[in-house]
Design a protein around this motif. Structure first.
Motif, PDB file in Angstrom:
ATOM      1  N   THR A 248       0.672  -1.319  -0.107  1.00  0.00           N
ATOM      2  CA  THR A 248       0.003   0.052  -0.013  1.00  0.00           C
ATOM      3  C   THR A 248       0.754   1.252  -0.188  1.00  0.00           C
ATOM      4  O   THR A 248       0.209   2.442  -0.085  1.00  0.00           O
ATOM      5  CB  THR A 248      -0.883   0.112   1.254  1.00  0.00           C
ATOM      6  OG1 THR A 248      -0.089  -0.146   2.222  1.00  0.00           O
ATOM      7  CG2 THR A 248      -1.973  -0.849   1.093  1.00  0.00           C
ATOM      8  N   THR A 249       1.918   1.096   0.111  1.00  0.00           N
ATOM      9  CA  THR A 249       2.923   2.308   0.188  1.00  0.00           C
ATOM     10  C   THR A 249       4.077   2.382  -0.804  1.00  0.00           C
ATOM     11  O   THR A 249       4.797   1.271  -1.117  1.00  0.00           O
ATOM     12  CB  THR A 249       3.484   2.625   1.629  1.00  0.00           C
ATOM     13  OG1 THR A 249       4.490   1.726   1.782  1.00  0.00           O
ATOM     14  CG2 THR A 249       2.348   2.768   2.656  1.00  0.00           C
TER      15      THR A 249
ATOM     16  N   GLU B   8       7.041   2.911   0.086  1.00  0.00           N
ATOM     17  CA  GLU B   8       8.152   2.405   0.690  1.00  0.00           C
ATOM     18  C   GLU B   8       8.095   0.846   0.910  1.00  0.00           C
ATOM     19  O   GLU B   8       9.139   0.266   0.729  1.00  0.00           O
ATOM     20  CB  GLU B   8       8.189   2.850   2.331  1.00  0.00           C
ATOM     21  CG  GLU B   8       8.457   4.162   2.288  1.00  0.00           C
ATOM     22  CD  GLU B   8       7.451   5.395   1.742  1.00  0.00           C
ATOM     23  OE1 GLU B   8       6.468   5.020   1.834  1.00  0.00           O
ATOM     24  OE2 GLU B   8       7.731   6.582   1.341  1.00  0.00           O
TER      25      GLU B   8
ATOM     26  N   GLU C 294      -3.852   7.715  -6.666  1.00  0.00           N
ATOM     27  CA  GLU C 294      -2.929   6.452  -6.707  1.00  0.00           C
ATOM     28  C   GLU C 294      -3.287   5.842  -7.745  1.00  0.00           C
ATOM     29  O   GLU C 294      -4.493   5.859  -8.390  1.00  0.00           O
ATOM     30  CB  GLU C 294      -3.124   5.785  -5.595  1.00  0.00           C
ATOM     31  CG  GLU C 294      -2.546   6.693  -4.136  1.00  0.00           C
ATOM     32  CD  GLU C 294      -2.530   5.662  -2.805  1.00  0.00           C
ATOM     33  OE1 GLU C 294      -2.032   5.848  -2.083  1.00  0.00           O
ATOM     34  OE2 GLU C 294      -3.638   4.981  -2.727  1.00  0.00           O
TER      35      GLU C 294
ATOM     36  N   THR D  35       3.680   5.149  -8.309  1.00  0.00           N
ATOM     37  CA  THR D  35       2.674   5.064  -7.000  1.00  0.00           C
ATOM     38  C   THR D  35       1.930   6.265  -6.779  1.00  0.00           C
ATOM     39  O   THR D  35       1.003   6.454  -6.015  1.00  0.00           O
ATOM     40  CB  THR D  35       3.734   5.045  -5.835  1.00  0.00           C
ATOM     41  OG1 THR D  35       5.019   5.753  -5.891  1.00  0.00           O
ATOM     42  CG2 THR D  35       4.474   3.371  -5.854  1.00  0.00           C
TER      43      THR D  35
END
Lengths: 471, 471
Positions: free
Chosen positions: B52-53, B55, B114, B211
């Motif tokens: 979800t990120t 990172e 997103e 992203t």
């Protein structure tokens, strides 16, 4: 690895490729190719070549690639970031003989041109067929269309019609290795491999030498209206811009200039054109917006003009001048287009070209003046504010050379940092070249630059083409 | 160098990054990620991850880069060239949890989203604010906006408003090395280094994983008219198109379909929507054009509609249907948008997506039918012919598997050669993926592919991201 010098043997080989009359070795003649319109930079090339075919350029590139000789391609020499300057000496390839409009295809609304065509010549040729090529840099009378592609030039119409790259469909390019490719196809949409066409646009002559350009054209709008709108402060003018767009209006021009820019340019124009400027610029105003609306329907235009005026009423604005004759429109555009040379004539300056999201312009313009105050420099601001693109000419005036080369650069770095912090970046249309290169790390992370260096290597493994530019 | 398998130790590390519930190892659940809407391809990944990120994706990429594990990013799975299929197994990164619209900035006419947002959800969110995001692929109800960027999707509005890449201002991207970058800035014009933003658009998930996307938006046109125009032959319909544009009209949609496409889709729609189609498609006609005009002024629209009809009168056309109710407009668009699944339901097929300069469409469409005749295959043609983009569904019907895999491919290669000889190329909006990869040398020279491979290497030195696609 240092670049090789251009030996007499190499000169002989160049002569075999392009002919004796297209090899310039005379120092005085070379000097004209040592500078552009960027500050006071000057770098003398070893030799200037004037080829006329992609095959000639290919042969030149193969030779230079083999001998590790630096090659710098050059258009009209009107650049404002030093992109065409041969900072490593070597060869300048002047594109001046690539000056043919190959075809204007009225059925497909496309044109194929060589890169050495002067932008205005191309605009007029297209206009004669009732068609429209919108990108319109202020230097259109002398810049080359290939330079426009390489720097991704904009101009006042970009706010409605987009920048140069929005009109480029396909490019013939000589790669640094000597290979000749077409980057794409002559089509309006393309999902066939990586977009080399768009990658070339704005790459400042570092990836390949453009030898043909296929442009998309549009129908020519038949009518326009022009409003000169004065504002009490820069900030009020900037605030009004975002509100005009928010009202659903898309002007075909939304130009901003400070009163000082207008006054200096009027002086300049009266001198060079030897004719009085008749437009009265309302006094006690800090800034002006020049708002153009275009289209094919008088009623729609007038309705939109009224809506613009209604929005402007909510700001601290003076009386709006509605330019109703072609002559007055021309005069206003002439002043706008001469701001850069006008300021240039007044003082040595550094021409910046930042761009931010439109609604952040008020913060940008207030911040720039504060930074100038802190570092002790004057600046003249103007530009294409409809698309958030502000030109800032930082003036040397009576400043010492030392302050000019150190303190002022620190101030400019602060301006760039401010633009980036507002969601913007260093250059909207002038490119990075050598003048903005020291500031690239303000706009990008090392990972971006690393990828860009890798792209450069993919096109130019030996780094011979336009070395030392951008990064 | 072969790719490494995903060991249990690696799975444990993935679990530590994204959490147990976002690591799919169950074979049945993985199967859903093995195919898209391209022919009957299916490739089972070793594992599916749902981060979800940025990172989390960065950590996954670093791990896979270190261990040389293949990674394939996946959007909504509606692709038509197999771009999201894990042909080298390894990891599928499903972007389904990147499903937030982060902001819609009405003052700057920008939105940040997103990539896992469904295109139609985004279109509607923007519309609620009176704004307009024009790209409109037929799969908008299920495709992801990130997939649209990666394939550079178009759809019917592209003819007036451009394709997906024309709306992309800036991208947050996780590089294969794990670095996270923004490709540009949130600005309308940008000449600051190489255009990484445009390079990412249409790169089919091979250069980095998107992203976040910053889109440009427009004001929403308030009105539209829709004309259904029947033609005696495909060729006459194609000829009419170029003339409509030459008359200075820019429709907001100019869709073409053969009668057979319409008939098969009507059957399909009546089945899946369980409702009779009420529009009468004039008989004894081979082809139809669906022409939409949009704007804010009824009078201007009616005037343009009349001009379109006047142009069409010069061709062998039937009676024009002027869709005057919202219901009828909706029905016509529903039929148009269901042609692809409608044909799919009828027969296994290969969906081609060539694009040529508009005025060359008559030659293209006549040539395609001749090629089909020679190789013994039927085809159904339709598409966005206003921008020269023709979809050709080559039908398997009762053909043997052997003929389907050899003879038909030779015929398709001829179609591509024809498109290229007409100034066009392989794909207008579906991408190359694996389905068109064998044909890339028809559109490009080795020097083009060499540069593209170099670009790939600049982003992805170890070649782990979406391997085996495009070239």
């Amino acid at each position: 690895m240092p670049f090789a010098e251009v030996s007499t043997d190499i000169i002989t080989q160049f002569t075999a490729i392009v002919g004796n009359e297209n090899v310039i070795v005379d120092a005085e003649k070379r000097f004209a190719y040592s500078h552009d319109e960027t500050e006071d930079y000057s770098f003398l090339p070893d030799v200037v070549l004037k080829p006329t075919t992609p095959e000639e350029i290919s042969a030149i590139m193969r030779l230079c690639n083999q001998h590790h000789i630096a090659v710098t391609p050059r258009g009209g020499g009107t650049g404002l970031s030093g992109g065409a300057l041969p900072i490593e000496k070597g060869v300048v390839i002047s594109m001046e003989r690539f000056n043919k409009i190959i075809s204007i295809d009225e059925l497909n609304l496309q044109a194929t041109v060589e890169p050495g065509v002067i932008t205005e010549v191309f605009q007029n040729a297209v206009k004669e067929k009732g068609l429209f090529y919108p990108p319109d840099p202020a230097s259109r009378g002398s810049c080359f269309i290939g330079g426009n592609v390489s720097e991704n030039s904009g101009g006042p119409k970009a706010v409605k019609y987009g920048v140069t790259r929005d009109y480029v469909l396909n490019l013939e390019v000589v790669l640094p290795t000597g290979d000749i490719i077409w980057t794409g196809a002559n089509v309006l949409k393309n999902s066939t491999g990586y977009n080399l066409t768009q990658l070339m646009c704005g790459s400042e002559g570092t990836l390949g030498i453009i030898t043909k350009i296929v442009f998309k054209l549009r129908g020519l709008p038949q009518k326009s209206v022009l409003l000169l709108m004065p504002f009490v402060t820069n900030e009020e003018a900037c605030k009004a811009i975002a509100e005009i767009f928010r009202a659903g209006i898309t002007p075909s021009g939304m130009e901003f200039f400070e009163r000082e820019a207008a006054m200096k340019t009027i002086d300049y124009c009266e001198k060079i054109y030897a004719a009085k400027v008749t437009t009265q610029f309302p006094e006690n105003m800090d800034a002006y917006l020049l708002c153009e609306l275009d289209g094919n329907d008088d009623e729609v235009l007038m309705r939109d003009a009224e809506r613009v005026m209604a929005v402007v009423e909510n700001f601290q604005a003076g009386e709006i001048l509605f330019a109703d004759s072609e002559l007055q429109k021309e005069e206003l555009w002439k002043i706008r287009k001469n701001i850069s040379p006008g300021v240039q004539a007044y003082s040595l300056n550094k021409a910046e070209d930042v761009v931010v999201p439109r609604a952040n312009l008020p913060k940008l313009i207030v911040g720039i003046k504060q930074i100038g105050h802190r570092y002790g420099f004057n600046s003249v601001c103007y530009g294409h504010l409809g698309d958030g693109n502000l030109h800032i000419n930082v003036l040397k005036e009576q400043m010492s050379d030392e302050d000019w080369n150190t303190k002022v650069n620190d101030g400019i770095a602060e301006i760039f940092s401010l633009a980036v912090s507002l969601g913007g970046t260093l250059s909207g249309e002038h490119g990075i070249g050598i003048a903005k290169k020291p500031f690239m790390n303000i706009a990008m992370r090392e990972a971006n630059l690393h990828v860009m260096r890798g792209i450069k290597k993919a096109f130019d493994p030996n780094g011979i083409l336009n070395p030392g530019k951008i990064f």
